[in-house]
Design an enzyme around this catalytic site. Structure first.
Site, PDB file in Angstrom:
ATOM      1  N   GLY A 148      43.795  48.804  43.369  1.00  0.00           N
ATOM      2  CA  GLY A 148      43.452  48.499  42.025  1.00  0.00           C
ATOM      3  C   GLY A 148      41.790  48.658  41.613  1.00  0.00           C
ATOM      4  N   ASP A 194      41.490  37.384  54.860  1.00  0.00           N
ATOM      5  CA  ASP A 194      42.220  36.239  54.260  1.00  0.00           C
ATOM      6  C   ASP A 194      41.119  35.548  53.516  1.00  0.00           C
ATOM      7  OD1 ASP A 194      43.685  34.729  52.837  1.00  0.00           O
ATOM      8  OD2 ASP A 194      44.949  33.923  54.614  1.00  0.00           O
ATOM      9  N   VAL A 195      40.920  35.653  52.039  1.00  0.00           N
ATOM     10  CA  VAL A 195      39.847  34.999  51.671  1.00  0.00           C
ATOM     11  C   VAL A 195      40.106  33.489  51.286  1.00  0.00           C
ATOM     12  CG1 VAL A 195      38.973  36.972  50.429  1.00  0.00           C
ATOM     13  CG2 VAL A 195      40.683  35.513  49.218  1.00  0.00           C
ATOM     14  N   ASN A 248      36.790  40.330  43.769  1.00  0.00           N
ATOM     15  CA  ASN A 248      37.995  40.746  42.876  1.00  0.00           C
ATOM     16  C   ASN A 248      39.423  40.383  43.438  1.00  0.00           C
ATOM     17  OD1 ASN A 248      39.227  43.280  41.307  1.00  0.00           O
ATOM     18  ND2 ASN A 248      39.864  43.598  43.434  1.00  0.00           N
ATOM     19  N   TYR A 254      48.535  31.731  36.768  1.00  0.00           N
ATOM     20  CA  TYR A 254      47.528  32.680  36.978  1.00  0.00           C
ATOM     21  C   TYR A 254      46.249  32.598  36.256  1.00  0.00           C
ATOM     22  CZ  TYR A 254      45.401  37.569  36.643  1.00  0.00           C
ATOM     23  OH  TYR A 254      44.627  38.696  36.466  1.00  0.00           O
ATOM     24  N   LYS A 266      42.200  31.828  36.816  1.00  0.00           N
ATOM     25  CA  LYS A 266      40.941  32.602  36.469  1.00  0.00           C
ATOM     26  C   LYS A 266      40.003  31.707  35.541  1.00  0.00           C
ATOM     27  CE  LYS A 266      42.116  36.578  38.111  1.00  0.00           C
ATOM     28  NZ  LYS A 266      41.220  37.254  39.172  1.00  0.00           N
ATOM     29  N   PRO A 279      38.509  41.889  32.812  1.00  0.00           N
ATOM     30  CA  PRO A 279      39.333  43.246  32.515  1.00  0.00           C
ATOM     31  C   PRO A 279      40.293  43.051  31.818  1.00  0.00           C
ATOM     32  CG  PRO A 279      39.478  42.482  34.904  1.00  0.00           C
ATOM     33  CD  PRO A 279      38.590  41.442  34.427  1.00  0.00           C
ATOM     34  N   GLY A 280      41.014  44.143  31.322  1.00  0.00           N
ATOM     35  CA  GLY A 280      42.261  43.860  30.593  1.00  0.00           C
ATOM     36  C   GLY A 280      43.373  44.326  31.536  1.00  0.00           C
ATOM     37  N   ASP A 310      46.596  49.510  35.413  1.00  0.00           N
ATOM     38  CA  ASP A 310      47.471  49.880  36.344  1.00  0.00           C
ATOM     39  C   ASP A 310      47.131  49.358  37.926  1.00  0.00           C
ATOM     40  OD1 ASP A 310      49.661  50.464  37.623  1.00  0.00           O
ATOM     41  OD2 ASP A 310      49.533  52.750  37.145  1.00  0.00           O
TER      42      ASP A 310
END
Length: 273
Positions: free
Chosen positions: A15, A58-59, A85, A150, A154, A180-181, A184
């Site tokens: 991504g 693993d953050v 990210n 989600y 954010k 970001p929008g 994909d």
């Protein structure tokens, strides 16, 4: 590893994280590419053996985050750009989500970025500055059914990052909240955890499917030039929407919110304070 800027990018295996990693390497920079699974980065590592450092992480593990950040800083000698990210999507209505799912989601999407930010700040402060890019979402200011957890993660990162930007400004550390929008990125496939559907929400799910459609969004690589320009700005913005359609949608959401406030101003003003 002595030339170019040094990046630390989480969620770098796919991504937007992968796109940002490739763009930084193409610019001649060095990258510590961090991901839970780094196998997808093998081909890229073979192309840039001297400038790409692949680090499994693993953050949500704060101690492991600190060790990994310290290793990257020791390898490169400094860290110039940090991109938080890493993330995933919990898709489903709040009633359907389990406590374990909700906590796991916040562990990655919110606390993961918190642990990375805490770990990199001493390095950036000691060297006299740096950039932290917090990747949230163009939807972090408004909730939508089935993606509420989600969006909540954010939004929490968005709010915290605004405070952190003020805390770190005296040290020459500049924070930008990147919104970001819909790209994909595989978020809705590899990065998605699904709740167990409750039939009571079936009609709402049908409406959401019609509203969203089948468009997966543009290639995440199309967003990379914006990020590269952003990190070159001497005085970057606190927030940046990435995506032309997303910019328009956010403006519409903000206008609707202001309109709602004004519609109920008479009630708001009945209380002092």
């Amino acid at each position: 590893m002595t030339t170019g800027r040094a990046w630390f990018i989480t969620g770098a295996s796919r991504g937007l994280g992968r796109a940002f990693t490739e763009a930084a390497l193409a610019a001649g920079d060095r990258v510590a590419a961090v991901a839970r699974h780094v196998e997808p980065l093998r081909e890229l590592a073979a192309r840039y053996p001297d400038r790409l450092l692949c680090l499994p992480l693993d953050v949500s593990d704060s101690a492991a985050v600190t060790r990994t950040v310290d290793r990257a800083a020791a390898t490169f000698g400094r860290l110039d750009v940090v991109v938080n990210n890493a993330g995933g999507l919990l898709l489903g209505m709040l009633e359907e989500a389990t406590e374990e799912q909700i906590r796991a989601h916040f562990d990655v999407n919110f606390f993961g970025a918190v642990w990375v930010t805490r770990a990199v700040v001493p390095h950036l402060r000691a060297q006299g500055g740096g950039r932290i890019l917090q990747v949230t979402s163009m939807g972090s200011g408004a909730g939508v059914a089935s993606v509420g957890v989600y969006v909540a993660g954010k939004a929490a990162l968005d709010a915290l990052s605004q405070s952190v930007a003020m805390e770190l400004a005296p040290f020459g550390i500049k924070v930008t909240i990147v919104q970001p929008g819909g790209y994909d990125t595989g978020l809705y496939t590899q990065g998605t955890t699904m709740t167990e559907p409750d039939p009571a929400y079936a009609p709402l799910r049908e409406r959401l499917a019609e509203m969203w459609g089948d468009d997966a969004g543009p290639d995440p690589r199309t967003a990379a030039p914006v990020l590269m320009e952003l990190v070159d700005l001497p005085d970057p913005p606190l927030r940046l929407i990435v995506g032309d359609r997303s910019y328009d949608i956010v403006q519409q959401m903000e206008a609707a919110r202001v309109e709602e406030y004004r519609a109920w101003e008479h009630l708001s003003r009945r209380a002092p304070g």
